[in-house]
Structure formats: structure tokens, C-alpha cells
Design a protein around this motif. Structure first.
Motif, PDB file in Angstrom:
ATOM      1  N   VAL A 195       0.833  -1.205   0.000  1.00 13.23           N
ATOM      2  CA  VAL A 195       0.000   0.000   0.000  1.00 13.23           C
ATOM      3  C   VAL A 195       0.863   1.248   0.000  1.00 13.23           C
ATOM      4  O   VAL A 195       0.593   2.221  -0.725  1.00 13.23           O
ATOM      5  CB  VAL A 195      -0.949  -0.013   1.210  1.00 13.23           C
ATOM      6  N   LEU A 196       1.925   1.243   0.781  1.00 17.39           N
ATOM      7  CA  LEU A 196       2.809   2.406   0.824  1.00 17.39           C
ATOM      8  C   LEU A 196       3.478   2.651  -0.520  1.00 17.39           C
ATOM      9  O   LEU A 196       3.545   3.783  -1.000  1.00 17.39           O
ATOM     10  CB  LEU A 196       3.875   2.212   1.906  1.00 17.39           C
ATOM     11  N   GLY A 197       3.982   1.587  -1.146  1.00 19.94           N
ATOM     12  CA  GLY A 197       4.641   1.757  -2.436  1.00 19.94           C
ATOM     13  C   GLY A 197       3.692   2.215  -3.518  1.00 19.94           C
ATOM     14  O   GLY A 197       4.012   3.124  -4.306  1.00 19.94           O
ATOM     15  N   ALA A 198       2.513   1.595  -3.584  1.00 23.55           N
ATOM     16  CA  ALA A 198       1.541   1.999  -4.598  1.00 23.55           C
ATOM     17  C   ALA A 198       1.035   3.412  -4.354  1.00 23.55           C
ATOM     18  O   ALA A 198       0.880   4.210  -5.281  1.00 23.55           O
ATOM     19  CB  ALA A 198       0.374   1.012  -4.619  1.00 23.55           C
ATOM     20  N   GLY A 199       0.772   3.748  -3.085  1.00 19.96           N
ATOM     21  CA  GLY A 199       0.304   5.091  -2.771  1.00 19.96           C
ATOM     22  C   GLY A 199       1.330   6.152  -3.099  1.00 19.96           C
ATOM     23  O   GLY A 199       0.984   7.247  -3.571  1.00 19.96           O
ATOM     24  N   ALA A 200       2.621   5.844  -2.872  1.00 19.68           N
ATOM     25  CA  ALA A 200       3.664   6.805  -3.222  1.00 19.68           C
ATOM     26  C   ALA A 200       3.681   7.084  -4.716  1.00 19.68           C
ATOM     27  O   ALA A 200       3.876   8.231  -5.146  1.00 19.68           O
ATOM     28  CB  ALA A 200       5.028   6.281  -2.761  1.00 19.68           C
ATOM     29  N   ALA A 201       3.458   6.052  -5.537  1.00 21.86           N
ATOM     30  CA  ALA A 201       3.405   6.258  -6.980  1.00 21.86           C
ATOM     31  C   ALA A 201       2.180   7.073  -7.386  1.00 21.86           C
ATOM     32  O   ALA A 201       2.252   7.910  -8.296  1.00 21.86           O
ATOM     33  CB  ALA A 201       3.400   4.900  -7.692  1.00 21.86           C
ATOM     34  N   LEU A 202       1.058   6.858  -6.704  1.00 21.36           N
ATOM     35  CA  LEU A 202      -0.174   7.552  -7.083  1.00 21.36           C
ATOM     36  C   LEU A 202      -0.171   9.018  -6.672  1.00 21.36           C
ATOM     37  O   LEU A 202      -0.683   9.870  -7.399  1.00 21.36           O
ATOM     38  CB  LEU A 202      -1.380   6.840  -6.461  1.00 21.36           C
ATOM     39  N   VAL A 203       0.387   9.323  -5.503  1.00 19.79           N
ATOM     40  CA  VAL A 203       0.369  10.718  -5.055  1.00 19.79           C
ATOM     41  C   VAL A 203       1.652  11.453  -5.390  1.00 19.79           C
ATOM     42  O   VAL A 203       1.772  12.653  -5.150  1.00 19.79           O
ATOM     43  CB  VAL A 203       0.112  10.801  -3.534  1.00 19.79           C
ATOM     44  N   GLY A 204       2.645  10.737  -5.939  1.00 16.02           N
ATOM     45  CA  GLY A 204       3.875  11.391  -6.352  1.00 16.02           C
ATOM     46  C   GLY A 204       4.808  11.724  -5.222  1.00 16.02           C
ATOM     47  O   GLY A 204       5.506  12.734  -5.264  1.00 16.02           O
ATOM     48  N   ALA A 205       4.839  10.889  -4.174  1.00 15.88           N
ATOM     49  CA  ALA A 205       5.709  11.120  -3.036  1.00 15.88           C
ATOM     50  C   ALA A 205       6.853  10.113  -3.054  1.00 15.88           C
ATOM     51  O   ALA A 205       6.865   9.158  -3.840  1.00 15.88           O
ATOM     52  CB  ALA A 205       4.937  11.039  -1.724  1.00 15.88           C
ATOM     53  N   ARG A 206       7.812  10.337  -2.175  1.00 18.86           N
ATOM     54  CA  ARG A 206       8.986   9.468  -2.119  1.00 18.86           C
ATOM     55  C   ARG A 206       9.055   8.660  -0.833  1.00 18.86           C
ATOM     56  O   ARG A 206       9.630   7.585  -0.807  1.00 18.86           O
ATOM     57  CB  ARG A 206      10.247  10.315  -2.266  1.00 18.86           C
ATOM     58  N   ARG A 207       8.493   9.169   0.250  1.00 15.17           N
ATOM     59  CA  ARG A 207       8.532   8.493   1.537  1.00 15.17           C
ATOM     60  C   ARG A 207       7.132   8.393   2.116  1.00 15.17           C
ATOM     61  O   ARG A 207       6.238   9.142   1.709  1.00 15.17           O
ATOM     62  CB  ARG A 207       9.456   9.240   2.506  1.00 15.17           C
ATOM     63  N   GLY A 208       6.974   7.483   3.071  1.00 14.71           N
ATOM     64  CA  GLY A 208       5.654   7.328   3.674  1.00 14.71           C
ATOM     65  C   GLY A 208       5.689   6.447   4.906  1.00 14.71           C
ATOM     66  O   GLY A 208       6.702   5.836   5.243  1.00 14.71           O
ATOM     67  N   MET A 209       4.541   6.369   5.568  1.00 20.12           N
ATOM     68  CA  MET A 209       4.390   5.567   6.771  1.00 20.12           C
ATOM     69  C   MET A 209       2.952   5.072   6.851  1.00 20.12           C
ATOM     70  O   MET A 209       2.014   5.826   6.567  1.00 20.12           O
ATOM     71  CB  MET A 209       4.735   6.395   8.012  1.00 20.12           C
ATOM     72  N   ALA A 210       2.792   3.814   7.209  1.00 15.66           N
ATOM     73  CA  ALA A 210       1.465   3.223   7.390  1.00 15.66           C
ATOM     74  C   ALA A 210       1.348   2.700   8.810  1.00 15.66           C
ATOM     75  O   ALA A 210       2.266   2.050   9.316  1.00 15.66           O
ATOM     76  CB  ALA A 210       1.230   2.096   6.383  1.00 15.66           C
ATOM     77  N   VAL A 211       0.224   2.984   9.437  1.00 14.52           N
ATOM     78  CA  VAL A 211      -0.029   2.566  10.820  1.00 14.52           C
ATOM     79  C   VAL A 211      -1.264   1.684  10.825  1.00 14.52           C
ATOM     80  O   VAL A 211      -2.335   2.102  10.360  1.00 14.52           O
ATOM     81  CB  VAL A 211      -0.232   3.775  11.746  1.00 14.52           C
ATOM     82  N   LEU A 212      -1.115   0.467  11.319  1.00 13.31           N
ATOM     83  CA  LEU A 212      -2.248  -0.439  11.506  1.00 13.31           C
ATOM     84  C   LEU A 212      -2.655  -0.381  12.970  1.00 13.31           C
ATOM     85  O   LEU A 212      -1.898  -0.769  13.857  1.00 13.31           O
ATOM     86  CB  LEU A 212      -1.862  -1.869  11.116  1.00 13.31           C
ATOM     87  N   LEU A 248      -7.758   8.901  -7.505  1.00 15.31           N
ATOM     88  CA  LEU A 248      -7.141   7.599  -7.705  1.00 15.31           C
ATOM     89  C   LEU A 248      -6.728   6.973  -6.368  1.00 15.31           C
ATOM     90  O   LEU A 248      -6.982   5.791  -6.119  1.00 15.31           O
ATOM     91  CB  LEU A 248      -5.919   7.725  -8.618  1.00 15.31           C
ATOM     92  N   ILE A 249      -6.094   7.756  -5.506  1.00 13.46           N
ATOM     93  CA  ILE A 249      -5.657   7.199  -4.238  1.00 13.46           C
ATOM     94  C   ILE A 249      -6.851   6.871  -3.338  1.00 13.46           C
ATOM     95  O   ILE A 249      -6.811   5.929  -2.541  1.00 13.46           O
ATOM     96  CB  ILE A 249      -4.680   8.161  -3.517  1.00 13.46           C
ATOM     97  N   GLY A 250      -7.954   7.599  -3.508  1.00 12.40           N
ATOM     98  CA  GLY A 250      -9.159   7.277  -2.755  1.00 12.40           C
ATOM     99  C   GLY A 250      -9.743   5.941  -3.165  1.00 12.40           C
ATOM    100  O   GLY A 250     -10.131   5.131  -2.312  1.00 12.40           O
ATOM    101  N   LEU A 251      -9.802   5.682  -4.484  1.00 10.96           N
ATOM    102  CA  LEU A 251     -10.293   4.393  -4.963  1.00 10.96           C
ATOM    103  C   LEU A 251      -9.390   3.254  -4.496  1.00 10.96           C
ATOM    104  O   LEU A 251      -9.862   2.216  -4.029  1.00 10.96           O
ATOM    105  CB  LEU A 251     -10.376   4.410  -6.491  1.00 10.96           C
TER     106      LEU A 251
END
Length: 501
Positions: free
Chosen positions: A92-109, A241-244
């Protein structure tokens, strides 16, 4: 007569495709520079296709929609192949970074029901960076607000017209899903906690976009946030796109969460059905290794102190997997303990009684078992097996299987009976009892597996042979170098080691 010239393809159909994003054939363009224009600079000219005919604009728009759907399909296909919560969060982090055009991210479950499990995954961030981000208070403008502001889905409160709500989806109160939080510029955003600006400066990000991992049916599962190196925010198309993708990802995470919780429950039940600790009997040292599969198999073991310093050792396997196999395993093990106390000196009688019980109470199920009556003071073992693999004796002068008579598993014959075998281990020798799962998990043929097991036991280092736990660990590492994959269905593995002094 004039000849007909060939007609070329419409201009819109020949439009070049945007470059790939993060290795994915995505049509989402790179993030535009969203900083304010410099004073005195004239506005940019209108796009070249503003004056194009309506038909060409429609073709371009359709081509863009098709490309976006293709991108989402590729990303969701990659996500659906993940089988663990951590693996899904990383995807999810990798795909979301491609969709929103970012380079770094964090996911919290962090499920809203508080039943766990919880996890934090980073993209392009070290473990220390994640800890630093978690020190930011959950205030206005922080992605932590998504974790605090969404309740879990629950029963609908009865109203005037629903005093007796019907069971099913209609009686579940959908949870409100919060909107994503975009911070275009951390330095100028109003209402941010000073700690937020301090952390952003330390980690070198200037903007962020936080997305709730939540749906109305599943409630809140967590949140994902992506960080930009420069002031920026995703445009409307990227948000869509990221919402879908986020809604699909949340549903997939919800399914994986249910599977993980079921696996934990099964593992807990299995552990409760097995001995909580091994007994201490003079003259012998015990160690056991139990590796359980995702569905929970019916493999079991037991070590029972008996009168006059004797010891009963048992391993076995019940056919099937899942809760029913675990229940049958628990009943079979409890019955064997009772028979061992009454007539443990005669292993054949113990297994005969166990076979009769299994045939009368569970005629559709079969089981293998091996029971050994050991007298550590005399270093004497009497054992009998029902469809079970023979024990292995490991010592300085020999590594060999115990010769036992062939016999059918319990529940396969009208009346089971097989002769017992007597064994006298030398001082310092270790007797290995194991279940069939150890052999079948290797994936090799039976004869090759036995040869590999004997070679693994013979290769135990001299320094480890005095420790039965070290012997068991060496054998497992040699036969299953990658361990037991929790995502692969199969039998459990039990290895019980008894070293005689």
C-alpha cells in the motif's frame, strides 16, 4: 480522377504516454511544482488542446480514464497477492507513493476495536525516523487525527422505527470515514503543533498527505501518510485515484486482519492443549520444538511423569486441520495420559485402548501415535508405534533409527495390536521422537527424507550434543533452513528430544 490519400490516426490517439512512475506503467504524471509563482511573472499560456475539437478532447479524456483504470488494476493485482498484514501495508505504501507522487511514507495499523494487532511500516524511513514521527501529538493537521477521529462500526442504536432491528448488515451502524488530510506546506500551515514543524525539519519533509485506511463497513483499521520533500499536494485526479485504491486496500486489509486473528486464536488453543512445561525427571533432560501451520494441525506431544521415577513420552498426529482437528487432538492426548497412568508399562495396551476409544467416538478419523515408557535410572525404553515414524538415536558412536514393527494407524483396522520394542540408550545419547509433519514439510520423497534426517542428526556439532534443545534446533535448521512458512498450509512439526545421562 483524384486518388484517395490515406487518412492518419486522430491526433489524440497519437498522444505520447506519460513516463512510468516507480516502475509501474502508470499514467499519473509527476507532481507539479505547487509553489506560488514569482511576482511579475505572467501566467502560463492556456493548454494547447484548449482549442481542439470536442471529439479530440473526448478521445483524450477516454484514453486517460482507460489508462487510470489500467494503473489501478495493476496496483490492486499486486496488492491482492500479499498474504500478510505487513506485506500488504508495504505494498500500500509503495503503490500510494506512486499515485500521489511522493517518495517516503508511513502506514499505521491500529484497528479501532482495540483487539489488534498493531503495526507501523515505513517507506524510505528508518526505524528511528518512525519513532520520531510518532512523537508528534495527534492534533489538528496531523495524520494521527485520523486514528483518533474514526469510531469502529457497531450495532445501530434502536430508534422509534427500529425497536427490533433485523439481524444482518442492516443492523450495523456504518462508521463515518474522515476526509484525507493534506498539508501543503508544513512551515506555513496554520494550527500545527510546534513539535510537528520540528520533526518535519529534522526529517527533511515539507508537505504530507494522510489517507484513512477505513470504510463504512470495516470501520477504522489505520492510516497512511506520504511525505513530500518540497511544498506540494496531490491534485484532484490523484486524490480520486488514491481514494479508490485506499478503499480497496482497506477491504483487503480487513480480510487479512480476520485471517490473522483466527490464526492467533487457533495457535493459542493449540498451545493450551499441549503441555505448558516439560517435567523434570532425574536421569533425563527434555526439549521440544513445536511449529504450527496457519490452519492449526493435529500434531501433539506429551511428557508425563509416572510412578517410581518412570517417564511417559508420546508424539502423534490426528488427521485433518483446523478447530475440529485441534479438538480431537486434545481429547486423544487426554485419553492417552489416563491410559499411561493406568498401564504405562505396557505401551501396546496403551495404544490398544486409545485405538478402541478413537474407533468408538470418532469413527471417521484416524491418527498416528507413538508411546514410550522410559526408566531413566536404568536407561531403558519400551515403545510401541501405530503408523508412526521410528525414533532416531543420536550419540557419539551411532546415529540410527530404532527398528520398530510396521503397523497401521489408529482407526484403520478393526482391532489394532503390534509388538513393542525395547531400547537401551547409552549415557549421553539423545532419542528423537517426531511427527510426520517434519518429514512431509521437506517436500522430498520418504526414503530421501529419512536419509536427510539421519544426516542432519549425525552432523550435530560436538559442543551441542549435550543439550537436547540444541540438537533439536540443529536438526530443524538443517531440514527446514527457511523455517515453517506461516502462509503455506500443511502439517505441524513436532520434535521431542530426550537426552539420557
Amino acid at each position: 480522377m483524384a486518388s484517395n490519400a490515406p487518412v492518419g490516426k486522430p491526433t489524440g490517439m497519437n498522444a505520447p504516454r506519460p513516463p512510468k512512475v516507480a516502475g509501474i506503467d502508470s499514467t499519473v504524471p509527476a507532481p507539479p511544482d505547487t509553489t506560488a509563482p514569482l511576482p511579475g511573472v505572467p501566467p502560463a499560456a492556456p493548454p494547447a488542446d484548449a482549442a481542439l475539437p470536442p471529439g479530440v478532447l473526448i478521445q483524450d479524456r477516454l484514453a486517460s480514464w482507460v489508462s487510470d483504470l489500467t494503473t489501478l488494476h495493476e496496483l490492486t493485482e499486486r496488492l491482492i497477492k500479499t498474504s500478510s498484514l505487513d506485506g500488504a501495508l508495504r505494498e500500500v505504501l509503495g503503490a500510494g507513493a506512486a499515485l500521489v507522487g511522493a517518495r517516503r511514507g508511513m502506514a499505521v495499523l491500529e484497528p479501532a476495536d482495540g483487539l489488534g494487532p498493531t503495526s507501523t511500516i515505513g517507506l524510505g524511513l528508518a526505524h528511528a525516523d518512525l519513532g520520531t514521527i510518532e512523537t508528534v501529538p495527534h492534533g489538528p493537521g496531523s495524520h494521527g487525527r485520523l486514528l483518533d477521529g474514526l469510531p469502529e462500526a457497531g450495532p445501530t442504536a434502536p430508534g422509534p422505527s427500529s425497536a427490533h432491528p433485523a439481524p444482518g448488515p442492516s443492523s450495523v451502524r456504518p462508521a463515518r470515514v474522515p476526509e484525507p488530510i493534506a498539508i501543503r506546506d508544513v512551515r506555513t500551515e496554520e494550527g500545527l503543533d510546534p513539535r510537528h514543524r520540528e520533526v518535519a525539519a529534522r526529517l527533511g519533509y515539507a508537505a504530507s498527505y494522510a489517507l484513512p485506511l477505513a470504510t463504512e463497513e470495516s470501520g477504522r483499521l489505520g492510516a497512511a501518510v506520504w511525505f513530500y520533500d518540497e511544498p506540494a499536494e496531490p491534485d484532484e485526479r490523484r486524490r480520486h485515484l488514491i481514494g479508490l485504491y485506499g478503499r480497496f486496500a482497506t477491504e483487503h486489509l480487513a480480510r487479512l486482519l480476520q485471517v490473522e486473528r483466527a490464526r492467533v486464536r487457533v495457535a493459542t488453543v493449540a498451545e493450551e492443549l499441549l503441555p505448558s512445561r516439560l517435567p523434570r525427571v532425574p536421569g533425563v533432560r527434555l526439549a521440544v520444538r513445536h511449529l504450527a501451520g496457519p490452519q492449526g494441525g493435529g500434531d501433539w506431544y506429551d511428557a508425563l511423569p509416572l510412578p517410581e521415577g518412570a517417564l511417559g513420552l508420546a508424539v502423534g498426529s490426528v488427521s485433518g486441520t483446523g478447530p475440529s482437528a485441534l479438538a480431537a487432538m486434545g481429547r486423544l492426548r487426554a485419553s492417552l495420559r489416563a491410559y499411561a497412568v493406568m498401564e504405562g508399562e505396557d505401551p501396546v495396551a496403551v495404544l490398544s485402548d486409545l485405538e478402541l476409544l478413537l474407533r468408538l467416538t470418532e469413527p471417521a478419523r484416524s491418527a498416528t501415535a507413538l508411546f514410550a515408557y522410559a526408566e531413566p535410572a536404568q536407561r531403558r525404553i519400551v515403545l510401541a508405534g501405530a503408523g508412526h515414524a521410528p525414533p532416531l538415536v543420536v550419540g557419539d558412536r551411532r546415529t540410527e533409527f530404532v527398528e520398530t514393527s510396521l503397523s497401521a494407524p489408529l482407526g484403520m483396522l478393526t482391532c489394532w495390536e503390534a509388538p513393542s520394542v525395547e531400547l537401551s540408550p547409552a549415557p549421553g545419547e539423545t532419542v528423537l521422537l517426531y511427527t510426520d509433519g517434519l518429514l512431509r514439510r521437506t517436500g522430498d520423497a520418504t526414503d530421501r527424507t529419512f536419509a536427510r534426517l539421519r544426516a542432519a542428526a549425525a552432523s550435530v556439532p560436538e559442543a551441542d550434543r549435550s543439550d537436547p534443545g540444541a540438537v533439536a534446533d540443529h536438526v530443524l535448521r538443517t531440514l527446514l533452513p527457511e523455517g515453517l512458512d506461516p502462509a503455506v498450509e500443511g502439517e505441524d512439526v513436532v520434535l521431542l528430544a530426550a537426552r539420557f545421562e
